[in-house]
Design a protein around this motif. Structure first.
Motif, short mmCIF file in Angstrom:
data_model
loop_
_atom_site.label_atom_id
_atom_site.label_comp_id
_atom_site.label_asym_id
_atom_site.label_seq_id
_atom_site.Cartn_x
_atom_site.Cartn_y
_atom_site.Cartn_z
N PHE A 3 47.78 23.77 82.41
CA PHE A 3 49.10 24.13 82.93
C PHE A 3 50.22 23.44 82.16
O PHE A 3 51.20 24.09 81.78
N PHE A 6 50.58 24.92 78.77
CA PHE A 6 51.22 26.23 78.84
C PHE A 6 52.73 26.08 79.01
O PHE A 6 53.51 26.82 78.42
N LEU A 7 53.16 25.10 79.83
CA LEU A 7 54.60 24.85 79.99
C LEU A 7 55.22 24.37 78.68
O LEU A 7 56.32 24.80 78.31
#
Length: 88
Positions: A3, A6-7
């Motif tokens: 996550f 991905f950010l």
């Protein structure tokens, strides 16, 4: 890809897309992050539909090209929507 990765990918892809496109786009880092993440999702989806490749690894050139391409598309659409509302 995790996550946070991905950010980070979305933030960098959004910043690169803003640097590539001419003109002044509104929004700060939060808008860049959101547009970049949405663009990365869009780029990954289009890449899997059209080319059969998605967002697989953080350091893959395919992942970066798809994310930046998707961010450019989202930024153009965002510019059309915001530009239209500013004129009215």
């Amino acid at each position: 890809m995790g996550f946070l990765a991905f950010l980070l990918l979305g933030l960098i892809a959004g910043a690169i897309a803003k640097a590539i496109l001419p003109g002044r786009q509104g929004g700060g880092w939060i808008a860049t992050l959101l547009l970049g993440v949405v663009g990365a999702f869009l780029g990954g989806w289009l890449g899997s539909v059209i080319f059969g490749v998605g967002l697989e690894e953080f350091w893959s050139i395919q992942t970066w090209l798809l994310a930046i391409g998707g961010a450019i598309i989202v930024l153009v659409i965002y510019g059309l929507i915001v530009g239209r509302s500013k004129r009215n």
